[in-house]
Write a protein that holds these residues in place. Sequence first.
Motif, mmCIF file in Angstrom:
data_model
loop_
_atom_site.group_PDB
_atom_site.id
_atom_site.type_symbol
_atom_site.label_atom_id
_atom_site.label_comp_id
_atom_site.label_asym_id
_atom_site.label_seq_id
_atom_site.Cartn_x
_atom_site.Cartn_y
_atom_site.Cartn_z
ATOM 1 N N VAL A 18 0.864 -1.172 0.000
ATOM 2 C CA VAL A 18 0.000 0.000 0.000
ATOM 3 C C VAL A 18 0.906 1.227 0.000
ATOM 4 C CG1 VAL A 18 -1.627 1.358 1.387
ATOM 5 C CG2 VAL A 18 -1.918 -1.127 1.192
ATOM 6 N N HIS A 19 0.617 2.162 -0.894
ATOM 7 C CA HIS A 19 1.343 3.439 -0.924
ATOM 8 C C HIS A 19 0.556 4.482 -0.153
ATOM 9 C CE1 HIS A 19 4.856 3.436 -3.542
ATOM 10 N NE2 HIS A 19 4.244 2.544 -4.309
ATOM 11 N N GLY A 20 1.258 5.307 0.583
ATOM 12 C CA GLY A 20 0.642 6.493 1.147
ATOM 13 C C GLY A 20 0.606 7.567 0.071
ATOM 14 N N GLY A 21 -0.257 8.548 0.240
ATOM 15 C CA GLY A 21 -0.379 9.609 -0.751
ATOM 16 C C GLY A 21 -0.345 10.988 -0.132
ATOM 17 N N ASN A 22 -0.570 11.996 -0.952
ATOM 18 C CA ASN A 22 -0.478 13.375 -0.488
ATOM 19 C C ASN A 22 -1.527 13.693 0.582
ATOM 20 O OD1 ASN A 22 -2.125 13.083 -2.952
ATOM 21 N ND2 ASN A 22 -2.590 15.256 -2.656
ATOM 22 N N HIS A 23 -2.727 13.159 0.477
ATOM 23 C CA HIS A 23 -3.740 13.424 1.505
ATOM 24 C C HIS A 23 -3.376 12.712 2.805
ATOM 25 C CE1 HIS A 23 -6.468 15.493 -1.252
ATOM 26 N NE2 HIS A 23 -6.012 14.635 -2.157
ATOM 27 N N ASP A 24 -2.782 11.529 2.686
ATOM 28 C CA ASP A 24 -2.317 10.805 3.879
ATOM 29 C C ASP A 24 -1.215 11.595 4.582
ATOM 30 O OD1 ASP A 24 -3.959 8.463 3.258
ATOM 31 O OD2 ASP A 24 -2.532 8.168 1.622
ATOM 32 N N LEU A 25 -0.322 12.197 3.786
ATOM 33 C CA LEU A 25 0.753 12.996 4.378
ATOM 34 C C LEU A 25 0.204 14.217 5.109
ATOM 35 C CD1 LEU A 25 3.466 12.776 1.580
ATOM 36 C CD2 LEU A 25 3.477 11.642 3.817
ATOM 37 N N LYS A 26 -0.864 14.816 4.575
ATOM 38 C CA LYS A 26 -1.504 15.944 5.285
ATOM 39 C C LYS A 26 -2.082 15.479 6.614
ATOM 40 C CE LYS A 26 -2.080 19.696 2.504
ATOM 41 N NZ LYS A 26 -2.615 20.515 1.615
ATOM 42 N N MET A 27 -2.716 14.310 6.598
ATOM 43 C CA MET A 27 -3.267 13.766 7.842
ATOM 44 C C MET A 27 -2.143 13.530 8.846
ATOM 45 S SD MET A 27 -6.560 13.578 7.539
ATOM 46 C CE MET A 27 -7.137 12.351 8.689
ATOM 47 N N LEU A 28 -1.018 13.007 8.370
ATOM 48 C CA LEU A 28 0.131 12.755 9.244
ATOM 49 C C LEU A 28 0.664 14.068 9.815
ATOM 50 C CD1 LEU A 28 2.283 10.873 10.451
ATOM 51 C CD2 LEU A 28 3.531 11.058 8.285
ATOM 52 N N LYS A 29 0.767 15.076 8.944
ATOM 53 C CA LYS A 29 1.301 16.374 9.369
ATOM 54 C C LYS A 29 0.428 17.033 10.434
ATOM 55 C CE LYS A 29 2.600 20.893 7.480
ATOM 56 N NZ LYS A 29 2.713 21.691 6.248
ATOM 57 N N PHE A 30 -0.885 16.998 10.239
ATOM 58 C CA PHE A 30 -1.770 17.727 11.134
ATOM 59 C C PHE A 30 -2.336 16.879 12.278
ATOM 60 C CE2 PHE A 30 -1.997 20.305 7.219
ATOM 61 C CZ PHE A 30 -1.480 21.477 7.743
ATOM 62 N N HIS A 31 -2.378 15.569 12.102
ATOM 63 C CA HIS A 31 -2.971 14.700 13.131
ATOM 64 C C HIS A 31 -1.981 13.678 13.701
ATOM 65 C CE1 HIS A 31 -6.911 16.398 12.315
ATOM 66 N NE2 HIS A 31 -6.637 16.283 11.036
ATOM 67 N N HIS A 32 -0.751 13.682 13.179
ATOM 68 C CA HIS A 32 0.338 12.865 13.709
ATOM 69 C C HIS A 32 0.037 11.362 13.677
ATOM 70 C CE1 HIS A 32 1.859 16.749 14.817
ATOM 71 N NE2 HIS A 32 0.778 16.974 15.524
ATOM 72 N N THR A 33 -0.771 10.947 12.714
ATOM 73 C CA THR A 33 -1.067 9.530 12.547
ATOM 74 C C THR A 33 -0.979 9.190 11.066
ATOM 75 O OG1 THR A 33 -2.571 9.561 14.443
ATOM 76 C CG2 THR A 33 -2.783 7.717 12.914
ATOM 77 N N ASP A 34 -0.250 8.128 10.752
ATOM 78 C CA ASP A 34 -0.135 7.664 9.369
ATOM 79 C C ASP A 34 -1.220 6.612 9.143
ATOM 80 O OD1 ASP A 34 0.569 6.709 6.868
ATOM 81 O OD2 ASP A 34 2.719 6.881 7.258
ATOM 82 N N TRP A 35 -2.394 7.081 8.723
ATOM 83 C CA TRP A 35 -3.560 6.207 8.578
ATOM 84 C C TRP A 35 -3.345 5.167 7.471
ATOM 85 C CZ3 TRP A 35 -7.004 6.289 12.338
ATOM 86 C CH2 TRP A 35 -7.091 7.424 13.135
ATOM 87 N N ALA A 36 -2.693 5.559 6.384
ATOM 88 C CA ALA A 36 -2.448 4.602 5.291
ATOM 89 C C ALA A 36 -1.538 3.472 5.775
ATOM 90 C CB ALA A 36 -1.836 5.312 4.088
ATOM 91 N N LYS A 37 -0.540 3.814 6.579
ATOM 92 C CA LYS A 37 0.339 2.799 7.160
ATOM 93 C C LYS A 37 -0.463 1.864 8.069
ATOM 94 C CE LYS A 37 4.732 2.361 9.615
ATOM 95 N NZ LYS A 37 5.834 3.118 10.241
ATOM 96 N N GLY A 38 -1.415 2.425 8.798
ATOM 97 C CA GLY A 38 -2.281 1.618 9.654
ATOM 98 C C GLY A 38 -3.133 0.652 8.858
ATOM 99 N N VAL A 39 -3.646 1.092 7.695
ATOM 100 C CA VAL A 39 -4.426 0.204 6.831
ATOM 101 C C VAL A 39 -3.545 -0.938 6.330
ATOM 102 C CG1 VAL A 39 -5.604 0.037 4.595
ATOM 103 C CG2 VAL A 39 -6.134 1.921 6.142
ATOM 104 N N ALA A 40 -2.332 -0.604 5.902
ATOM 105 C CA ALA A 40 -1.404 -1.637 5.424
ATOM 106 C C ALA A 40 -1.121 -2.657 6.526
ATOM 107 C CB ALA A 40 -0.106 -1.004 4.931
ATOM 108 N N LYS A 41 -0.888 -2.162 7.732
ATOM 109 C CA LYS A 41 -0.604 -3.063 8.865
ATOM 110 C C LYS A 41 -1.795 -3.975 9.148
ATOM 111 C CE LYS A 41 1.080 -3.126 13.581
ATOM 112 N NZ LYS A 41 1.595 -2.349 14.697
#
Length: 178
Positions: A18-41
Amino acid sequence: YDLVYNLLNPIRKKIWLVHGGNHDLKMLKFHHTDWAKGVAKRLGVKYASGLCQTRVKLFHKDKMMYTVLINSHHGSFGGMTDGGNLNRLERLMQGWRADIFLRAHTHALPSTKKLVKTLDNDGKDVDEIVILAVCGSFLKGHTSGYTSYAEERDYNPMRTGTVTITIDPYKKSIYAHE
């Protein structure tokens, strides 16, 4: 992200990463959680937050028949035309060696193949085909009664779907289908 997980879970054994994307990076930047990484896990698959080089080895009866190198990334270019998207992918061929280049950022669905001349290990002329493809999207950009991101940005409507790559190890060939 729960919706994405629920859609992907039935086919998780077919997913390589699973690749993370630009919207995922925004979520990481502002909410400090890598949701795409969580989906992959949760799916039990590898996660690629950026560039990924994947070597695929195809076997038949314990004999390696063919290998394919895939260069993939969510992408960060903003081509508004199919030609602009494909030009960006073609420029990547100058710095990377791969059989398939995959990007997704623009949600478009163009693909093409390029001929590369090279020599095999015996010094014979060989034609190699390189696939360049933008992966598409299942996000419908324009829907009556709802102002979407695509509508806010004044994007043209696009087809939904993804590119399919077919690898034939017996013919040592690669095809892209929309």
